[in-house]
Every structure is written in structure tokens, then in C-alpha cells.
Scaffold this active site. Structure first.
Site, PDB file in Angstrom:
ATOM      1  CB  ILE A  89      78.005  40.565 124.925  1.00  0.00           C
ATOM      2  CG1 ILE A  89      76.874  39.653 124.459  1.00  0.00           C
ATOM      3  CG2 ILE A  89      77.460  41.641 126.159  1.00  0.00           C
ATOM      4  CD1 ILE A  89      75.766  40.264 123.743  1.00  0.00           C
ATOM      5  CG  HIS A 110      88.090  71.234  91.759  1.00  0.00           C
ATOM      6  ND1 HIS A 110      88.461  71.992  90.915  1.00  0.00           N
ATOM      7  CD2 HIS A 110      89.282  70.720  92.434  1.00  0.00           C
ATOM      8  CE1 HIS A 110      89.673  71.964  90.417  1.00  0.00           C
ATOM      9  NE2 HIS A 110      90.186  71.448  91.673  1.00  0.00           N
ATOM     10  CD  GLU A 137      70.418  33.283 122.472  1.00  0.00           C
ATOM     11  OE1 GLU A 137      70.412  32.240 121.736  1.00  0.00           O
ATOM     12  OE2 GLU A 137      69.984  33.575 123.744  1.00  0.00           O
ATOM     13  CD  GLU A 164      71.415  50.774 120.961  1.00  0.00           C
ATOM     14  OE1 GLU A 164      70.500  51.256 121.022  1.00  0.00           O
ATOM     15  OE2 GLU A 164      72.237  51.232 122.145  1.00  0.00           O
TER      16      GLU A 164
HETATM   17  C1  LIG Z   1      80.603  45.445 117.387  1.00  0.00           C
HETATM   18  C2  LIG Z   1      79.364  44.925 118.057  1.00  0.00           C
HETATM   19  C3  LIG Z   1      78.750  45.229 119.075  1.00  0.00           C
HETATM   20  C4  LIG Z   1      77.442  44.944 119.680  1.00  0.00           C
HETATM   21  N1  LIG Z   1      76.994  45.026 120.739  1.00  0.00           N
HETATM   22  C5  LIG Z   1      76.021  44.401 121.325  1.00  0.00           C
HETATM   23  C6  LIG Z   1      75.709  44.222 122.643  1.00  0.00           C
HETATM   24  O1  LIG Z   1      76.279  45.100 123.562  1.00  0.00           O
HETATM   25  N2  LIG Z   1      74.570  43.634 123.033  1.00  0.00           N
HETATM   26  C7  LIG Z   1      73.800  42.663 122.181  1.00  0.00           C
HETATM   27  O2  LIG Z   1      72.821  42.305 122.488  1.00  0.00           O
HETATM   28  N3  LIG Z   1      74.371  42.718 120.764  1.00  0.00           N
HETATM   29  C8  LIG Z   1      74.975  43.443 120.406  1.00  0.00           C
HETATM   30  N4  LIG Z   1      75.641  43.357 119.265  1.00  0.00           N
HETATM   31  C9  LIG Z   1      74.897  42.594 118.099  1.00  0.00           C
HETATM   32  C10 LIG Z   1      73.922  43.238 117.124  1.00  0.00           C
HETATM   33  O3  LIG Z   1      73.015  44.115 117.729  1.00  0.00           O
HETATM   34  C11 LIG Z   1      73.782  42.534 115.990  1.00  0.00           C
HETATM   35  O4  LIG Z   1      74.831  42.158 115.285  1.00  0.00           O
HETATM   36  C12 LIG Z   1      72.575  43.082 115.274  1.00  0.00           C
HETATM   37  O5  LIG Z   1      71.350  43.058 115.654  1.00  0.00           O
HETATM   38  C13 LIG Z   1      72.352  42.208 113.710  1.00  0.00           C
HETATM   39  O6  LIG Z   1      72.145  40.889 114.214  1.00  0.00           O
HETATM   40  P1  LIG Z   1      72.979  39.692 113.354  1.00  0.00           P
HETATM   41  O7  LIG Z   1      74.527  40.127 113.503  1.00  0.00           O
HETATM   42  O8  LIG Z   1      72.727  38.363 113.820  1.00  0.00           O
HETATM   43  O9  LIG Z   1      72.642  39.860 111.784  1.00  0.00           O
HETATM   44  P2  LIG Z   1      71.300  39.057 111.195  1.00  0.00           P
HETATM   45  O10 LIG Z   1      70.157  39.372 112.074  1.00  0.00           O
HETATM   46  O11 LIG Z   1      71.721  37.809 110.935  1.00  0.00           O
HETATM   47  O12 LIG Z   1      71.057  39.923 109.891  1.00  0.00           O
HETATM   48  C14 LIG Z   1      72.179  39.774 108.810  1.00  0.00           C
HETATM   49  C15 LIG Z   1      71.603  40.751 107.590  1.00  0.00           C
HETATM   50  O13 LIG Z   1      70.178  40.451 107.159  1.00  0.00           O
HETATM   51  C16 LIG Z   1      69.368  41.649 107.512  1.00  0.00           C
HETATM   52  N5  LIG Z   1      68.109  41.297 107.974  1.00  0.00           N
HETATM   53  C17 LIG Z   1      67.594  40.318 109.049  1.00  0.00           C
HETATM   54  N6  LIG Z   1      66.487  40.157 109.153  1.00  0.00           N
HETATM   55  C18 LIG Z   1      65.752  41.047 108.360  1.00  0.00           C
HETATM   56  C19 LIG Z   1      64.544  41.349 107.856  1.00  0.00           C
HETATM   57  N7  LIG Z   1      63.649  40.656 108.568  1.00  0.00           N
HETATM   58  N8  LIG Z   1      64.171  42.042 106.851  1.00  0.00           N
HETATM   59  C20 LIG Z   1      65.495  42.540 106.069  1.00  0.00           C
HETATM   60  N9  LIG Z   1      66.639  42.389 106.540  1.00  0.00           N
HETATM   61  C21 LIG Z   1      66.902  41.535 107.434  1.00  0.00           C
HETATM   62  C22 LIG Z   1      70.299  42.305 108.610  1.00  0.00           C
HETATM   63  O14 LIG Z   1      69.663  43.758 108.363  1.00  0.00           O
HETATM   64  C23 LIG Z   1      71.499  42.076 108.125  1.00  0.00           C
HETATM   65  O15 LIG Z   1      71.857  43.051 107.039  1.00  0.00           O
HETATM   66  C24 LIG Z   1      76.644  44.015 118.534  1.00  0.00           C
HETATM   67  C25 LIG Z   1      77.442  43.733 117.304  1.00  0.00           C
HETATM   68  C26 LIG Z   1      78.552  44.240 116.931  1.00  0.00           C
HETATM   69  C27 LIG Z   1      79.056  43.968 115.741  1.00  0.00           C
END
Ligand SMILES: Cc1cc2nc3c(=O)[nH]c(=O)nc-3n(C[C@H](O)[C@H](O)[C@H](O)COP(=O)(O)OP(=O)(O)OC[C@H]3O[C@@H](n4cnc5c(N)ncnc54)[C@H](O)[C@@H]3O)c2cc1C
Length: 381
Positions: free
Chosen positions: A157, A278, A127, A363
Site C-alpha cells: 500500500i 551508427h 492483499e 494499478e
Molecule cells: C510498489 C508498489 C506499489 C503499490 N501500490 C498499491 C497501492 O497503493 N494500493 C493497492 O491496493 N495496491 C498497490 N500495489 C499492488 C499492485 O496493484 C499489485 O501488485 C498488482 O495489482 C498485481 O498483483 P499481485 O502482486 O498480487 O500479482 P498477481 O495478481 O499474483 O499476478 C502475478 C502475475 O500473474 C499475472 N496474472 C494474474 N492474473 C492473470 C490473468 N487472469 N491473466 C493473465 N495474467 C495474470 C500478473 O499480470 C502477474 O504477472 C502496489 C504494488 C507495488 C509493487
């Protein structure tokens, strides 16, 4: 017995996927990257050849392939193009929790038709305010008679704009946290389901990524996947099967980057000899090769464990984190080996670098994989 030789069947799947990647994906990969056009034509051919939805059981018209052959196929398709590959594999992610926990009726209604004709599905968990922190989600499903009323928004998504149905997780009991989440199959055409514009992403640009909004969507109770309160477990359990496949796709991309880098390094001359001579360049290529070999072994073990019914969550996270990070590093080194040409869209490696980044994010990010690995290790003591 122990060995790394593939069975004749496994070898045949691998060759089929490789030929498909070479003849049907690579020739159109740049076109789909530039235009962001969804690769329907390629998907149609892949579907006809049986390269999609490979883990659907025979009972529902599929081949019932395990994660191991799935990973072999995934590596080859990603070698062809990970943008097109992700469009295909996103179906697998949506199907996985339904195959694990869905009723026979749901599988007959939503899974079986996907084998007869090309239909897409989406996994809708993330979300706007809840990615890594799934429990922070705010989508709700409130029971009303024999229906649930779904409200909320999903973000990023894959396949949202092209799918027939979505696997959606929502809170049915917010107070119960993870145990209060329930999974549903929601049809894309139902009243109150609205998909946003196609997002313009850095890489894997032909894959369809969108926001989805649910406004008072009426979901029949029989569309619950599993039982009420099991949504989180199903959504996360799917990753045990799918993360090895994503990791394998990262191996495929890395292998493509290394092959391009080797070819170029043998051709391009500086200071009177091919740059491959190299040591700085030769060692970069050596590092690529060792990380690809190591990464593939991790994938194979994680996938094989899944197929044996052994707990593989830690291995799946190891494979995903290792290969996502390796693919991004290898693609970046391939750009480096190409020098200025690597930075230019006429050459294939800049696309690989852009495409590779998402492996560290979707994922579960590379940080979240480390969180899973470390928690599983430390909780045993
Ligand atoms: C092209 C694309 C396709 C996708 N497809 C799908 C899909 O089909 N279905 C679906 O449901 N989702 C999908 N996603 C969503 C994706 O799974 C999420 O973007 C991802 O899980 C990260 O969540 P966020 O973007 O909210 O980042 P956040 O959770 O806000 O994280 C931001 C940063 O903080 C870090 N972080 C967060 N919590 C912690 C912690 N506890 N410890 C250390 N570091 C942390 C993260 O690693 C990241 O670097 C997709 C995303 C993209 C960009």
C-alpha cells in the site's frame, strides 16, 4: 473543431509542473533514490503550488481539474522523478473513489483538510493473496450496531506509513462476490490499524510502500464510501481517472530516458564518429520518439474521454499498458545506448530502468490491462 494546441491554462499547468520537476525534483531525485527517504520537503512545495490533489472540486477547496490537465502535470512530474511523483499521485488514487462515491460529509471531513495542509492518503485494496484477483480478498467488515468491525491484511500500500487515512475495501458479504465488497475510509491512527516496515523496492524507492493489518478496527457506518456492496465498483471506477495519469507518468519517464540517450549518443564517439551516427543507435532513438508520441496521444484521448464523461475504461487500459511497456523498453534501450556507463549509478538511466518496471505492475499489471481490453472488445460481439 479538432486540434492539438493546448489552451493557455493547460500550457500554464504544464510549464508550472515542468519548472517544478526541473528545479525541485531532479536535483534531489538521486538522493531520495539512494536514501529511500520520503520526500516530504518536495511534497510540501508541490502542495503550496497546487500541484497535488488537482482533481478535488472547488467546493472542497481544490481546483477541480479534470484528467486531461492532470495528465499534463503527471507527465512533467514524472520527467522529474517517478519515485517522488508516485508519492504525490498516490493521494490522487485514494481520493478518486471518495470523490466519485463519497458523501458530502465524508468529503468535508477527509478531503477538504487535504487542501489546507499537506496530508497524505492511501488506497488499500491489494492483499497478500489478492492482487489482480481482487475478489480473492479476505478482509472482512462485520456490522455491529452503528459500526463495522474490520479484520484483515493489505499489501503493497503506497503511502501507508505516511497517511492520515486509507480507502479500504473489505467483504461485508463474501457470498455475493464482487457485489459483497464495501469501501470505507479508515483513519491510520485508529486502534487496531498497524502498518508494516517500509518495503525495499527495486525502483521508485522513496515512495512509501507497506503492508497494513486491521485487527478488530471499529469503523463508524458513516465512513462507508457510497453504499454497502459498491466497494468493488468504486475501487475499479477510480482507475478510469487515474490510469491515464499513470500512463502519462510513464510517458514522462520515457521522455527523460530518450533525452539522456540523445545527449549521450551525440557526445560519445566510437569508430571515429558519435554513436548517434551508427544506424543501430539512431533507429533505437527513432523508436523511442515514435512510441512516446503514440503513447501521449493515447493518454490524451483516454483522459479527454474521462473528462467528457464518456466510457473510457478500455482506452485507459490501452494507455496504461502501452505506455508502461514502452517506458520500460525505452529505459532499457537508454541503458543500452550508454553502454557500460548505463549500468552505473553515476549516470541517470539505470534509475529510470528500475523506476520504469513498476508501471507494468501497479494499478493493474500489463496482463490485466490486456484482459480488460480484450474482454471489452469481445463482449460486444
Ligand atoms: C510498489 C508498489 C506499489 C503499490 N501500490 C498499491 C497501492 O497503493 N494500493 C493497492 O491496493 N495496491 C498497490 N500495489 C499492488 C499492485 O496493484 C499489485 O501488485 C498488482 O495489482 C498485481 O498483483 P499481485 O502482486 O498480487 O500479482 P498477481 O495478481 O499474483 O499476478 C502475478 C502475475 O500473474 C499475472 N496474472 C494474474 N492474473 C492473470 C490473468 N487472469 N491473466 C493473465 N495474467 C495474470 C500478473 O499480470 C502477474 O504477472 C502496489 C504494488 C507495488 C509493487
Amino acid at each position: 473543431m479538432f486540434g492539438f494546441d493546448l489552451s493557455d491554462d493547460h500550457q500554464a499547468f504544464r510549464e508550472l509542473a515542468h519548472d517544478f520537476a526541473e528545479n525541485e525534483m531532479r536535483p534531489v531525485a538521486a538522493h531520495h533514490d539512494q536514501t529511500m527517504k520520503y520526500p516530504w520537503e518536495v511534497l510540501k512545495k508541490a502542495h503550496e503550488l497546487g500541484l497535488m490533489n488537482t482533481h478535488v472540486p472547488e467546493e472542497y477547496g481544490g481546483m477541480g481539474l479534470g484528467a486531461f490537465p492532470g495528465a499534463l502535470i503527471s507527465e512533467e512530474l514524472a520527467w522529474g522523478c517517478t519515485g517522488i511523483g508516485t508519492a504525490m499521485e498516490a493521494n490522487g488514487l485514494a481520493l478518486a473513489p471518495v470523490l466519485i462515491g463519497g458523501s458530502h460529509e465524508l468529503k468535508k471531513k477527509y478531503v477538504a483538510p487535504m487542501m489546507d495542509e499537506l496530508k497524505m492518503a492511501a488506497y488499500a485494496v491489494t492483499e497478500p493473496g489478492a492482487g489482480s484477483d481482487v475478489a480473492a480478498m479476505s478482509t472482512t467488515a462485520v456490522r455491529k450496531g452503528d459500526k463495522y468491525i474490520l479484520n484483515g491484511s493489505k499489501m503493497w500500500i503506497t503511502n501507508a506509513g505516511v497517511c492520515d487515512w486509507m480507502f479500504v475495501v473489505a467483504y461485508t458479504d463474501k457470498g455475493a462476490k464482487h457485489k459483497g465488497m464495501t469501501a470505507f475510509i479508515v483513519e491510520a491512527g485508529w486502534d487496531g490499524v498497524e502498518v508494516g516496515k517500509k518495503e525495499i523496492n527495486m525502483g521508485q524507492r522513496c515512495s512509501d510502500t507497506r503492508a497494513v493489518t486491521f485487527t478488530d478496527v471499529e469503523v463508524p457506518a458513516e465512513n462507508i464510501v457510497g453504499i454497502e456492496g459498491k466497494g468493488f465498483l468504486l475501487a475499479m471506477g477510480a482507475f478510469d481517472h487515474t490510469r491515464p495519469l499513470v500512463a502519462s507518468a510513464a510517458v514522462g519517464l520515457a521522455k527523460a530516458a530518450m533525452e539522456y540517450a540523445i545527449e549521450y549518443a551525440l557526445e560519445r564517439k566510437t569508430m571515429g564518429r558519435p554513436i548517434a551516427q551508427h544506424q543501430a543507435i539512431a533507429f533505437m532513438i527513432a523508436d523511442m520518439a515514435k512510441d512516446i508520441e503514440a503513447g501521449r496521444l493515447l493518454v490524451w484521448k483516454a483522459a479527454w474521454s474521462a473528462d467528457q464523461g464518456r466510457p473510457n475504461t478500455t482506452l485507459a487500459s490501452m494507455a496504461k499498458a502501452f505506455n508502461a511497456d514502452a517506458a520500460h523498453r525505452i529505459a532499457s534501450d537508454a541503458v543500452q545506448i550508454f553502454g557500460g556507463y548505463g549500468f552505473n549509478t553515476e549516470y541517470p538511466v539505470e534509475k529510470l530502468l528500475r523506476d520504469s518496471k513498476i508501471f507494468q505492475i501497479y494499478e493493474g499489471t500489463s496482463q490485466i490491462q490486456r484482459l480488460i481490453i480484450s474482454r471489452n472488445l469481445l463482449s460486444r460481439r
